[in-house]
Design a protein around this motif. Structure first.
Motif, PDB file in Angstrom:
ATOM      1  N   GLY A 199       9.019  -2.008   4.971  1.00  0.00           N
ATOM      2  CA  GLY A 199       9.592  -1.539   6.236  1.00  0.00           C
ATOM      3  C   GLY A 199       8.680  -0.751   7.143  1.00  0.00           C
ATOM      4  N   TRP A 200       7.393  -0.689   6.845  1.00  0.00           N
ATOM      5  CA  TRP A 200       6.462   0.058   7.677  1.00  0.00           C
ATOM      6  C   TRP A 200       5.800  -0.918   8.651  1.00  0.00           C
ATOM      7  CZ3 TRP A 200       6.104   5.296   7.464  1.00  0.00           C
ATOM      8  CH2 TRP A 200       6.735   5.911   6.379  1.00  0.00           C
ATOM      9  N   HIS A 241      18.708  -1.130  -1.169  1.00  0.00           N
ATOM     10  CA  HIS A 241      18.377  -1.903   0.027  1.00  0.00           C
ATOM     11  C   HIS A 241      17.158  -1.360   0.774  1.00  0.00           C
ATOM     12  CE1 HIS A 241      22.682  -2.636  -0.762  1.00  0.00           C
ATOM     13  NE2 HIS A 241      22.356  -3.872  -0.445  1.00  0.00           N
ATOM     14  N   ALA A 242      16.295  -0.650   0.085  1.00  0.00           N
ATOM     15  CA  ALA A 242      15.134  -0.028   0.738  1.00  0.00           C
ATOM     16  C   ALA A 242      14.196  -1.049   1.372  1.00  0.00           C
ATOM     17  CB  ALA A 242      14.363   0.842  -0.253  1.00  0.00           C
ATOM     18  N   ASP A 243      14.242  -2.278   0.902  1.00  0.00           N
ATOM     19  CA  ASP A 243      13.366  -3.314   1.444  1.00  0.00           C
ATOM     20  C   ASP A 243      13.953  -4.002   2.666  1.00  0.00           C
ATOM     21  OD1 ASP A 243      15.403  -4.480  -0.070  1.00  0.00           O
ATOM     22  OD2 ASP A 243      14.175  -6.226  -0.575  1.00  0.00           O
ATOM     23  N   GLN A 244      15.136  -3.576   3.092  1.00  0.00           N
ATOM     24  CA  GLN A 244      15.806  -4.182   4.230  1.00  0.00           C
ATOM     25  C   GLN A 244      15.812  -3.231   5.417  1.00  0.00           C
ATOM     26  OE1 GLN A 244      19.675  -5.406   2.822  1.00  0.00           O
ATOM     27  NE2 GLN A 244      18.794  -6.323   0.991  1.00  0.00           N
ATOM     28  N   ALA A 253      -7.076 -10.405  -5.703  1.00  0.00           N
ATOM     29  CA  ALA A 253      -6.169 -11.542  -5.643  1.00  0.00           C
ATOM     30  C   ALA A 253      -5.590 -11.718  -4.235  1.00  0.00           C
ATOM     31  CB  ALA A 253      -5.044 -11.367  -6.652  1.00  0.00           C
ATOM     32  N   GLY A 254      -6.059 -10.901  -3.293  1.00  0.00           N
ATOM     33  CA  GLY A 254      -5.605 -11.025  -1.913  1.00  0.00           C
ATOM     34  C   GLY A 254      -4.521 -10.060  -1.501  1.00  0.00           C
ATOM     35  N   ASP A 255      -4.100  -9.175  -2.393  1.00  0.00           N
ATOM     36  CA  ASP A 255      -3.099  -8.176  -2.028  1.00  0.00           C
ATOM     37  C   ASP A 255      -3.714  -7.198  -1.032  1.00  0.00           C
ATOM     38  OD1 ASP A 255      -1.271  -9.282  -3.811  1.00  0.00           O
ATOM     39  OD2 ASP A 255      -1.931  -7.997  -5.456  1.00  0.00           O
ATOM     40  N   THR A 256      -2.944  -6.820  -0.016  1.00  0.00           N
ATOM     41  CA  THR A 256      -3.445  -5.875   0.983  1.00  0.00           C
ATOM     42  C   THR A 256      -2.468  -4.730   1.181  1.00  0.00           C
ATOM     43  OG1 THR A 256      -2.390  -6.956   2.879  1.00  0.00           O
ATOM     44  CG2 THR A 256      -4.604  -7.755   2.240  1.00  0.00           C
ATOM     45  N   VAL A 257      -3.001  -3.620   1.640  1.00  0.00           N
ATOM     46  CA  VAL A 257      -2.170  -2.457   1.956  1.00  0.00           C
ATOM     47  C   VAL A 257      -1.195  -2.824   3.069  1.00  0.00           C
ATOM     48  CG1 VAL A 257      -2.198  -0.129   2.935  1.00  0.00           C
ATOM     49  CG2 VAL A 257      -3.849  -0.750   1.172  1.00  0.00           C
ATOM     50  N   ALA A 258      -1.673  -3.523   4.079  1.00  0.00           N
ATOM     51  CA  ALA A 258      -0.816  -3.876   5.216  1.00  0.00           C
ATOM     52  C   ALA A 258       0.365  -4.735   4.785  1.00  0.00           C
ATOM     53  CB  ALA A 258      -1.634  -4.591   6.281  1.00  0.00           C
ATOM     54  N   ALA A 259       0.135  -5.691   3.899  1.00  0.00           N
ATOM     55  CA  ALA A 259       1.222  -6.559   3.433  1.00  0.00           C
ATOM     56  C   ALA A 259       2.250  -5.762   2.635  1.00  0.00           C
ATOM     57  CB  ALA A 259       0.670  -7.702   2.593  1.00  0.00           C
ATOM     58  N   VAL A 260       1.789  -4.873   1.789  1.00  0.00           N
ATOM     59  CA  VAL A 260       2.708  -4.036   1.006  1.00  0.00           C
ATOM     60  C   VAL A 260       3.504  -3.139   1.946  1.00  0.00           C
ATOM     61  CG1 VAL A 260       2.847  -2.165  -0.691  1.00  0.00           C
ATOM     62  CG2 VAL A 260       1.332  -4.118  -1.101  1.00  0.00           C
ATOM     63  N   SER A 291       3.959   0.083  11.332  1.00  0.00           N
ATOM     64  CA  SER A 291       2.714   0.664  11.830  1.00  0.00           C
ATOM     65  C   SER A 291       1.813   1.023  10.638  1.00  0.00           C
ATOM     66  CB  SER A 291       2.995   1.924  12.646  1.00  0.00           C
ATOM     67  OG  SER A 291       1.790   2.631  12.896  1.00  0.00           O
ATOM     68  N   PRO A 292       0.691   0.324  10.481  1.00  0.00           N
ATOM     69  CA  PRO A 292      -0.213   0.651   9.371  1.00  0.00           C
ATOM     70  C   PRO A 292      -0.724   2.094   9.406  1.00  0.00           C
ATOM     71  CG  PRO A 292      -0.791  -1.468  10.300  1.00  0.00           C
ATOM     72  CD  PRO A 292       0.237  -0.851  11.212  1.00  0.00           C
ATOM     73  N   SER A 293      -0.970   2.621  10.597  1.00  0.00           N
ATOM     74  CA  SER A 293      -1.481   3.991  10.676  1.00  0.00           C
ATOM     75  C   SER A 293      -0.420   5.004  10.268  1.00  0.00           C
ATOM     76  CB  SER A 293      -2.020   4.293  12.073  1.00  0.00           C
ATOM     77  OG  SER A 293      -0.991   4.222  13.027  1.00  0.00           O
ATOM     78  N   ARG A 294       0.825   4.777  10.660  1.00  0.00           N
ATOM     79  CA  ARG A 294       1.894   5.699  10.238  1.00  0.00           C
ATOM     80  C   ARG A 294       2.125   5.612   8.738  1.00  0.00           C
ATOM     81  NH1 ARG A 294       6.495   5.958  14.946  1.00  0.00           N
ATOM     82  NH2 ARG A 294       5.077   6.757  16.520  1.00  0.00           N
ATOM     83  N   PHE A 295       2.053   4.396   8.206  1.00  0.00           N
ATOM     84  CA  PHE A 295       2.185   4.232   6.760  1.00  0.00           C
ATOM     85  C   PHE A 295       1.082   5.003   6.045  1.00  0.00           C
ATOM     86  CE2 PHE A 295       0.884   1.939   2.887  1.00  0.00           C
ATOM     87  CZ  PHE A 295       2.005   2.195   2.109  1.00  0.00           C
ATOM     88  N   SER A 296      -0.144   4.809   6.498  1.00  0.00           N
ATOM     89  CA  SER A 296      -1.280   5.469   5.856  1.00  0.00           C
ATOM     90  C   SER A 296      -1.152   6.992   5.914  1.00  0.00           C
ATOM     91  CB  SER A 296      -2.582   5.023   6.520  1.00  0.00           C
ATOM     92  OG  SER A 296      -3.682   5.588   5.861  1.00  0.00           O
ATOM     93  N   THR A 297      -0.741   7.506   7.059  1.00  0.00           N
ATOM     94  CA  THR A 297      -0.569   8.954   7.210  1.00  0.00           C
ATOM     95  C   THR A 297       0.519   9.481   6.289  1.00  0.00           C
ATOM     96  OG1 THR A 297      -1.319   8.882   9.506  1.00  0.00           O
ATOM     97  CG2 THR A 297       0.001  10.789   8.856  1.00  0.00           C
TER      98      THR A 297
END
Length: 109
Positions: free
Chosen positions: A84-85, A16-19, A72-79, A87-93
């Motif tokens: 479950g992230w 359930h990591a995606d929830q 193809a339009g895939d982005t880091v933010a969407a992933v 905050s993009p900055s926290r994810f990146s860190t």
């Protein structure tokens, strides 16, 4: 080998990591209270249930970024959002700390 309660918690996290999971959700699925689960994780895995969840989400995001295609339009933010992230900055860190490269370096162009 970790006791059954830890194995059940890890299995629940992986499935359930995606929830949106809370410590209470994981503890309930494991059949114990939140504090008992935290103590079991600390004793047998040297981490907390929520830290294990963050690592599982990072690993899944990493796998997805490896197969994603920026053209193809895939982005880091969407992933990051899918795993479950919020905050993009926290994810990146966290990503850079775990994998040694920024997530944009893994996303194929």
């Amino acid at each position: 080998m970790a006791p059954a309660v830890v194995r059940r918690a890890v299995a629940h996290i992986e499935a359930h990591a995606d929830q949106p999971l809370t410590l209470t959700d994981i503890a309930r699925a494991s059949g114990v209270g939140p504090r008992a689960l935290q103590l079991a994780f600390a004793r047998h895995l040297g981490t907390s249930p929520m830290a294990h969840l963050r690592r599982a989400r990072l690993q899944r995001a990493h796998e997805e970024l490896q197969s994603a295609d920026a053209t193809a339009g895939d982005t880091v933010a969407a992933v990051a959002r899918r795993w479950g992230w919020t905050s993009p900055s926290r994810f990146s860190t966290a990503y850079r700390r775990e994998f040694g490269v920024p997530p944009s370096g893994t996303l194929r162009t």
